[in-house]
Scaffold this motif. Sequence first.
Motif, PDB file in Angstrom:
ATOM      1  N   ARG A 157      -3.829  10.078 -25.368  1.00 54.78           N
ATOM      2  CA  ARG A 157      -3.635  10.788 -24.098  1.00 54.78           C
ATOM      3  C   ARG A 157      -2.338  11.584 -24.114  1.00 54.78           C
ATOM      4  O   ARG A 157      -2.287  12.736 -23.671  1.00 54.78           O
ATOM      5  CB  ARG A 157      -3.634   9.793 -22.938  1.00 54.78           C
ATOM      6  CG  ARG A 157      -3.448  10.435 -21.571  1.00 54.78           C
ATOM      7  CD  ARG A 157      -3.559   9.405 -20.481  1.00 54.78           C
ATOM      8  NE  ARG A 157      -2.599   8.331 -20.639  1.00 54.78           N
ATOM      9  CZ  ARG A 157      -1.303   8.430 -20.295  1.00 54.78           C
ATOM     10  NH1 ARG A 157      -0.808   9.566 -19.815  1.00 54.78           N
ATOM     11  NH2 ARG A 157      -0.496   7.395 -20.445  1.00 54.78           N
ATOM     12  N   LYS A 158      -1.261  10.949 -24.644  1.00 53.99           N
ATOM     13  CA  LYS A 158       0.016  11.658 -24.710  1.00 53.99           C
ATOM     14  C   LYS A 158      -0.073  12.868 -25.626  1.00 53.99           C
ATOM     15  O   LYS A 158       0.488  13.934 -25.338  1.00 53.99           O
ATOM     16  CB  LYS A 158       1.107  10.701 -25.205  1.00 53.99           C
ATOM     17  CG  LYS A 158       1.544   9.679 -24.166  1.00 53.99           C
ATOM     18  CD  LYS A 158       2.690   8.835 -24.685  1.00 53.99           C
ATOM     19  CE  LYS A 158       3.175   7.845 -23.620  1.00 53.99           C
ATOM     20  NZ  LYS A 158       4.308   7.014 -24.110  1.00 53.99           N
ATOM     21  N   ALA A 160      -2.761  14.594 -26.223  1.00 56.20           N
ATOM     22  CA  ALA A 160      -3.540  15.616 -25.517  1.00 56.20           C
ATOM     23  C   ALA A 160      -2.682  16.324 -24.471  1.00 56.20           C
ATOM     24  O   ALA A 160      -2.745  17.552 -24.321  1.00 56.20           O
ATOM     25  CB  ALA A 160      -4.751  14.972 -24.849  1.00 56.20           C
ATOM     26  N   GLU A 161      -1.852  15.543 -23.767  1.00 50.26           N
ATOM     27  CA  GLU A 161      -0.956  16.150 -22.774  1.00 50.26           C
ATOM     28  C   GLU A 161       0.045  17.094 -23.431  1.00 50.26           C
ATOM     29  O   GLU A 161       0.332  18.176 -22.931  1.00 50.26           O
ATOM     30  CB  GLU A 161      -0.222  15.054 -21.996  1.00 50.26           C
ATOM     31  CG  GLU A 161      -1.121  14.263 -21.061  1.00 50.26           C
ATOM     32  CD  GLU A 161      -0.369  13.139 -20.367  1.00 50.26           C
ATOM     33  OE1 GLU A 161       0.828  12.960 -20.693  1.00 50.26           O
ATOM     34  OE2 GLU A 161      -0.967  12.466 -19.511  1.00 50.26           O
ATOM     35  N   GLU A 164      -1.708  20.220 -24.359  1.00 54.28           N
ATOM     36  CA  GLU A 164      -1.925  21.060 -23.173  1.00 54.28           C
ATOM     37  C   GLU A 164      -0.649  21.791 -22.776  1.00 54.28           C
ATOM     38  O   GLU A 164      -0.673  22.980 -22.428  1.00 54.28           O
ATOM     39  CB  GLU A 164      -2.413  20.190 -22.015  1.00 54.28           C
ATOM     40  CG  GLU A 164      -3.825  19.683 -22.204  1.00 54.28           C
ATOM     41  CD  GLU A 164      -4.256  18.789 -21.058  1.00 54.28           C
ATOM     42  OE1 GLU A 164      -3.417  18.568 -20.151  1.00 54.28           O
ATOM     43  OE2 GLU A 164      -5.401  18.308 -21.078  1.00 54.28           O
ATOM     44  N   LYS A 165       0.503  21.062 -22.852  1.00 57.87           N
ATOM     45  CA  LYS A 165       1.783  21.703 -22.513  1.00 57.87           C
ATOM     46  C   LYS A 165       2.098  22.831 -23.481  1.00 57.87           C
ATOM     47  O   LYS A 165       2.583  23.894 -23.091  1.00 57.87           O
ATOM     48  CB  LYS A 165       2.899  20.660 -22.528  1.00 57.87           C
ATOM     49  CG  LYS A 165       2.850  19.682 -21.370  1.00 57.87           C
ATOM     50  CD  LYS A 165       3.993  18.691 -21.460  1.00 57.87           C
ATOM     51  CE  LYS A 165       3.946  17.684 -20.297  1.00 57.87           C
ATOM     52  NZ  LYS A 165       5.038  16.696 -20.386  1.00 57.87           N
TER      53      LYS A 165
END
Length: 336
Positions: A157-158, A160-161, A164-165
Amino acid sequence: MTLESSNTTVGILYDIENAPFEMLNYTLGKARRFQPCRTIVISDWEERPEQKRWEKLLRRPGFTFRQISRTFLGKNSLDSALYDSAKLLYEEGVRRYFIITTDSDFVRIAQMLNSKEKSYIIGVGTKQASETLRNAYDEFIVYPAEEKETVRKKHARKGAEAGEKAEVALEQTDTKKAEPKKDAKSKKAKANKAEKNEKEKAVKAEKQEKAAKAAKAAKETKNTKEVKEAKEAKPAKAAKQVKAAKPAKNAKPGKAVKAESAEKAEQANHQEAATAPVPSPAVQHEHKSKAAALPEGTFAVRLPKTLRKQLEARMQEEEVTMDELITYLLTRGLSR
């Protein structure tokens, strides 16, 4: 009801027809909180002989798997067999149960397990289970439960975040680079739009000017036409008036014409009287004598010959006496 560690047996009733293998495996994990104790799992294992995983499950240590026999075949045969097995466990003194199903027909099993002494029953089913079934249990566990976030999922998840950033930052950079080009395009578009508006205004003003000139020319043409028609109408009007006057002149005079003739005659008499010679004193004396000889209220007037003839003609036309005619004329003259 508070669970007591002295209770040494836990019964698990498994509705194999309406609950998948994963639900049973999940319930076995939940049952470990009561261990060390004996755990009996009851179902019709022969109903799914083609699934090899049942064999592996049956060899699982710490659990006793009991096969039930159905006394009859049909839709509710498994429910009836589980009911009979639960009754036997209850008579043996078991007071802890797991019931794995979403079928509301298992409410009667829960009621039987609380008929004399209260049991502690935990239901395991899907979120489609009815309120009646849930209320029959002391606890109800919804399957599948919400999974806790593992370390691997957390890192994923991190990541992926972070990705995205990074994409957002890249998009912002591209946007900043594209802004000058966009501004140039925007300025050019605005200039083209302003030029287009100016052209449209010029065309509109030219059209309005042409329309005003056309209206002015039409007005001048109309005025010229009216003047020409008026000039042409004047001779026609004069001719019409002359034509209308001729019949009036040739027409037979009525009373108004007769009165006009009398006025003209009176004017002629005045002129004749003014130009007539003054009589001599002897003639004047003679006239006075004759006037004195006349009756009171009457008078004698010596009229010129021409006037007398006109009066006589008028007297005949009007069919009146000479005195009446003279009186009328005198009265008319005095009223002016």
